[in-house]
Design a protein around this motif. Sequence first.
Motif, PDB file in Angstrom:
ATOM      1  N   GLY A   1       0.853  -1.183   0.000  1.00 44.02           N
ATOM      2  CA  GLY A   1       0.000   0.000   0.000  1.00 44.02           C
ATOM      3  C   GLY A   1       0.883   1.225   0.000  1.00 44.02           C
ATOM      4  O   GLY A   1       2.113   1.140  -0.047  1.00 44.02           O
TER       5      GLY A   1
ATOM      6  N   HIS B   1      -2.861  -0.201   8.357  1.00 42.33           N
ATOM      7  CA  HIS B   1      -2.677   0.354   7.021  1.00 42.33           C
ATOM      8  C   HIS B   1      -3.634  -0.317   6.033  1.00 42.33           C
ATOM      9  O   HIS B   1      -4.242  -1.345   6.325  1.00 42.33           O
ATOM     10  CB  HIS B   1      -1.230   0.150   6.563  1.00 42.33           C
ATOM     11  N   SER B   2      -3.737   0.273   4.865  1.00 41.30           N
ATOM     12  CA  SER B   2      -4.549  -0.305   3.796  1.00 41.30           C
ATOM     13  C   SER B   2      -3.649  -0.637   2.614  1.00 41.30           C
ATOM     14  O   SER B   2      -2.542  -0.105   2.482  1.00 41.30           O
ATOM     15  CB  SER B   2      -5.673   0.654   3.375  1.00 41.30           C
ATOM     16  N   TYR B   3      -4.151  -1.502   1.726  1.00 44.26           N
ATOM     17  CA  TYR B   3      -3.323  -2.063   0.662  1.00 44.26           C
ATOM     18  C   TYR B   3      -4.098  -2.078  -0.651  1.00 44.26           C
ATOM     19  O   TYR B   3      -5.308  -2.281  -0.665  1.00 44.26           O
ATOM     20  CB  TYR B   3      -2.876  -3.485   1.039  1.00 44.26           C
ATOM     21  N   ASP B   4      -3.353  -1.873  -1.750  1.00 40.33           N
ATOM     22  CA  ASP B   4      -3.998  -1.879  -3.054  1.00 40.33           C
ATOM     23  C   ASP B   4      -3.278  -2.739  -4.084  1.00 40.33           C
ATOM     24  O   ASP B   4      -3.682  -2.792  -5.231  1.00 40.33           O
ATOM     25  CB  ASP B   4      -4.135  -0.456  -3.592  1.00 40.33           C
ATOM     26  N   ARG B   5      -2.194  -3.415  -3.661  1.00 41.38           N
ATOM     27  CA  ARG B   5      -1.432  -4.232  -4.605  1.00 41.38           C
ATOM     28  C   ARG B   5      -1.014  -5.546  -3.965  1.00 41.38           C
ATOM     29  O   ARG B   5      -0.616  -5.584  -2.801  1.00 41.38           O
ATOM     30  CB  ARG B   5      -0.179  -3.493  -5.073  1.00 41.38           C
TER      31      ARG B   5
ATOM     32  N   SER C   1       2.044  -9.291 -10.672  1.00 35.02           N
ATOM     33  CA  SER C   1       0.990  -8.495 -10.068  1.00 35.02           C
ATOM     34  C   SER C   1      -0.344  -9.139 -10.402  1.00 35.02           C
ATOM     35  O   SER C   1      -0.616  -9.461 -11.565  1.00 35.02           O
ATOM     36  CB  SER C   1       1.042  -7.062 -10.612  1.00 35.02           C
TER      37      SER C   1
ATOM     38  N   THR D   1      -6.570  -7.399  -7.518  1.00 35.18           N
ATOM     39  CA  THR D   1      -6.673  -7.326  -6.064  1.00 35.18           C
ATOM     40  C   THR D   1      -8.072  -7.084  -5.523  1.00 35.18           C
ATOM     41  O   THR D   1      -8.293  -7.202  -4.325  1.00 35.18           O
ATOM     42  CB  THR D   1      -5.779  -6.192  -5.545  1.00 35.18           C
ATOM     43  N   ALA D   2      -9.028  -6.752  -6.355  1.00 37.89           N
ATOM     44  CA  ALA D   2     -10.341  -6.322  -5.861  1.00 37.89           C
ATOM     45  C   ALA D   2     -10.966  -7.362  -4.939  1.00 37.89           C
ATOM     46  O   ALA D   2     -11.405  -7.043  -3.835  1.00 37.89           O
ATOM     47  CB  ALA D   2     -11.269  -6.011  -7.031  1.00 37.89           C
TER      48      ALA D   2
ATOM     49  N   LEU E   1      -8.566  -8.231  -1.678  1.00 37.84           N
ATOM     50  CA  LEU E   1      -8.471  -7.215  -0.635  1.00 37.84           C
ATOM     51  C   LEU E   1      -9.834  -6.798  -0.101  1.00 37.84           C
ATOM     52  O   LEU E   1      -9.977  -5.745   0.502  1.00 37.84           O
ATOM     53  CB  LEU E   1      -7.720  -5.991  -1.167  1.00 37.84           C
TER      54      LEU E   1
ATOM     55  N   GLY F   1      -7.525  -4.070   5.718  1.00 41.34           N
ATOM     56  CA  GLY F   1      -7.440  -2.628   5.609  1.00 41.34           C
ATOM     57  C   GLY F   1      -8.831  -2.001   5.608  1.00 41.34           C
ATOM     58  O   GLY F   1      -9.825  -2.660   5.651  1.00 41.34           O
TER      59      GLY F   1
END
Length: 230
Positions: free
Chosen positions: A172, A203-207, A218, A221-222, A225, A230
């Motif tokens: 993130g 924390h938050s994460y997007d990857r 990669s 992630t939708a 996550l 997060g």
Amino acid sequence: MADASGALWLPQSNCLVVADLHLGYAWVQRQRGLMLPVGTPDTTVERLVALQSTYCPEAIVFLGDLVHAASGLEPLREHLSELTDVLAPKSRLICLLGNHDRNLARRVAEWSLPLELAARLRLGPFCLAHGDVLPEGGFSPDTIWVIGHEHPCIVMGDGTGNALRVRCFLAGATCLVLPAFSPWASGCVVGQRPFLGPVAAAHSYDRVVACLGHRVLSVPTARLLGGGVG
């Protein structure tokens, strides 16, 4: 830069970072009454030597849980001695203590190991730590945390019913979670349960970046996550 081995390379600091080796896992579990096989080849040191040869780091930082338990077992002394004997001549070795590293300072002194111990390490914008303890004073918005502790992985399938746990980096804007380097760690599936430690949970994460053989990938992630991360 994420390496497919599960290590992180920080070129501006000339530093190689790995998390959660859990050295001596099988021997410690046998001491506790679980008859795990101890003849299974452990390639941890061999893989670290290969990484050291590739990146030539000034320092190698272990993000905690270097050992599974800092017992006085002779096989553990042999593991740690082998690790430091082959790596220390070319790089500083720094261990940021984790929850499994209690009494490690005693063993390092007792066995005269060239291993530096600390709670956390600041390298430019990065704060490196194990991730099991919240920082005093909270989190700064200009700091990117680099932690272990969580052993993140994802489940990948081939569409025919076969599935495999694959170690991954979880990233993130303000935190990067490394996968466990230990060959014994099957991993905690991202999104299926809450985090183990307070740093990752804050924390938050997007990857998500999966470690697949000799490359990283990669992945979408939708769905991954959607919960607990997060």
